[in-house]
Structure formats: C-alpha cells, structure tokens
Design an enzyme around this catalytic site. Structure first.
Site, mmCIF file in Angstrom:
data_model
loop_
_atom_site.group_PDB
_atom_site.id
_atom_site.type_symbol
_atom_site.label_atom_id
_atom_site.label_comp_id
_atom_site.label_asym_id
_atom_site.label_seq_id
_atom_site.Cartn_x
_atom_site.Cartn_y
_atom_site.Cartn_z
ATOM 1 N N SER A 165 0.827 -1.202 0.000
ATOM 2 C CA SER A 165 0.000 0.000 0.000
ATOM 3 C C SER A 165 0.868 1.262 0.000
ATOM 4 O O SER A 165 1.627 1.485 -0.942
ATOM 5 C CB SER A 165 -0.960 -0.028 1.195
ATOM 6 O OG SER A 165 -1.973 0.928 1.037
ATOM 7 N N ALA A 166 0.809 2.082 1.046
ATOM 8 C CA ALA A 166 1.661 3.270 1.101
ATOM 9 C C ALA A 166 3.130 2.896 1.046
ATOM 10 O O ALA A 166 3.956 3.643 0.499
ATOM 11 C CB ALA A 166 1.371 4.060 2.378
#
Length: 320
Positions: A165-166
């Site tokens: 994700s991030a």
C-alpha cells in the site's frame, strides 16, 4: 454505484470475512479518519511482537540521516555465515498508520523464504511528519544498507525493495530518487496493492467506496495528510506522475481480485494497473486491502508470500 458493506462482505473468503466482521464489531464505525490519528492507531497498529519459531537473528538498529534524524529499523537474518542478498521492506498504513510490529511476522517469513537480510523501516508518519519525511527516511535506510553492508551482512549488489500500500509508494519513491540522481536501481521490486495515485476516480473506487478497512474517504484523507495538493506534481511524492518509472527493474505487483465479480475488492486496482500491466502480477481472490500482512491467519497471504519470495530469489541470486 457503491456496493453495500454487506455485499462486499459476501465477496470475501472466510478468513478475510471473519477479520472484517471482527473489525466492524470491535472498532467504531468507519470512516475512521473522523476519529483522528491517535484513535486510528489504537485500532489498527499492532501491539507487541508476535511469537516466532524462527532460528534466525533479529536485531534493532537506528539509522542517522544527514540532518540528524534517527530512523529505527528492524533487521532479520536467517543466513548467518555468509553475506546474503538484502530486502528493504516498507510497511503500509496510509503514511499515517503501521508499525514494525505490524509487519514483523511477514518480515520474518520473508527472511526465511528468500534467504535475504530483511530490513524493515520505521519511517516517520503523517500528519506529524508530512512529505518528504517518509520518502527521505526510506532512501536513507537504502543508502545505509549499501554502505554499512559488512556489519549488516548483506550483499550491496543484490538488494530488492518491497512494500504494501503506502509502503509500495515509498518503494517507488526510492527508485525515483535513484534515477533522478543517475544511480543504479535495486534488483527487483515487490509491491502489494501499491498506492501509486492520489486520484480516487474510476469504477473500482466507485464500487468499493464503502469497503471495510479502507474506504474511499479514508484513502483520500491519508493522501491529504501525507502529501497535500501543493506537492501532487512531485514524482517522489506521487509515483503516478514520475516519468522515471518507465524503466523500473523487474516488478511483481500483488493485488486482490474475486472470481465472482469483474471488479473484485480492488479499491487500489487502478493504482496497481498503472505499473503492473507491464510486469508480472498475481491476483488473490476474495481478500481485503491489507491482506498481505495477515500471513498467520489468511491463506491467500501465505500464497502471495510464496510468489513474492520466489520472485525475489530469482532476481537477487543472479550473478553480478
């Protein structure tokens, strides 16, 4: 038109559905950003390091950047007698959540299955530290892995990057920084549902706007907390706008897709496809955003881990 939460739960496999139902029962109602970072971290951040039967070595370090900032890292090593390839892991959490403990089981397993020295980075989090703090921290740890390799026991010519994700966005940020400086790139990348875009339009975002764990309004808040509109054209902040990403090293993108619907649960589908369609990808049916860290509970996470480990072994064990 957005699917209801009940409809989305019906698309999940049994372990993922159980996790989502437990979260919805025990946590306050989403969207979560309305409760503020402290409450979100109380709900989502892991508490304590899980037990492990690993026979390897796990150590904690503190990397000092040029400006004096200290960046904690946790290092995992199974191969103790010879220099090993290295893997830098960046956790997810919307740049706001996530801890070293939250990816501890995953990083232990990566060390076991890849034979790499795995370094997990505890980068500074938003909104207390906005861009470029996290990006700078990850780049500083990457440089440390290259320069302090004798003490770390890694091979500086055989380094891979991974993130979820991030953390996937931060892995791509490291690559952009290296390319801008005319430096060599890592051997390969493994990105789990990477957050490459700060735009939240498209069929997947519309259909899964109410998805458990990550709804659209929370995703928008995460990006606003990390990198506001004034830096959305900076390629180190938002990978989608980077011209340098056309020449990435070998890349494996892990996302999730349900066989019962053309869209599945890919609220970050558009992001992964921006870079993934030109490279190797795997699809994991019926799971939630964030599933890769649930290696102790979700079979699909273990299967994805096996794919990732095989990919890393393939490209980090090549002759220089």
């Amino acid at each position: 038109m957005a699917l209801t939460v009940e409809a989305i739960l019906g698309l999940l496999d049994e372990p993922s559905r159980g996790y989502a139902e437990t979260l919805l029962t025990n946590a306050p109602p989403p969207p979560y950003h309305r409760y503020g970072p402290s409450m979100m971290r109380a709900v989502f951040d892991a508490k304590g390091v899980p037990e492990s039967t690993s026979k390897g070595l796990v150590t904690s370090e503190s990397i000092v950047e040029k400006d004096g900032t200290r960046v904690p890292v946790r290092c995992y090593r199974e191969v103790l007698d010879t220099p090993a390839p290295a893997l830098l892991y960046m956790h997810g959490g919307g740049f706001v959540l996530g801890t070293l403990d939250g990816v501890d089981s995953l990083c232990r397993r990566l060390a076991e299955t890849t034979g790499c020295v795995v370094v997990s980075v505890d980068y500074r989090r938003a909104p207390e530290h906005v861009y470029p703090a996290a990006a700078d921290d990850c780049l500083a740890v990457y440089d440390w892995m290259l320069t302090d390799h004798e003490r770390l026991g890694d091979r500086p010519d055989r380094v891979a990057l991974a993130g979820d994700s991030a953390g996937g966005a931060l892995a791509l940020s490291v690559c952009t920084s290296l390319q801008q400086a005319g430096r060599g790139l890592p051997r390969c990348l493994v990105l789990a549902y990477p957050a490459t875009s700060a735009s939240f339009r498209g069929a997947s975002w519309e259909a899964f706007a109410l998805a458990p764990v990550l709804c659209r309004s929370d995703a928008e808040w995460f990006w606003d907390s990390y990198a506001g509109p004034e830096v959305r054209d900076d390629p180190r902040a938002v990978p989608e706008v980077s011209a340098e990403l056309g020449s990435l090293p070998p890349l494996l993108v892990l996302w999730r897709r349900s066989g019962r619907t053309p869209l599945g649960l890919r609220t970050l589908r558009r992001d992964g496809e921006c870079r993934g369609r030109r490279r190797a990808t795997t699809d994991d049916a019926g799971v939630l955003h964030g599933f890769i860290t649930e290696v102790d509970a979700v079979p699909a996470a273990r299967e994805a881990l096996e794919d990732a480990a095989a990919f890393v072994r393939r490209f980090t064990r090549l002759d220089p």
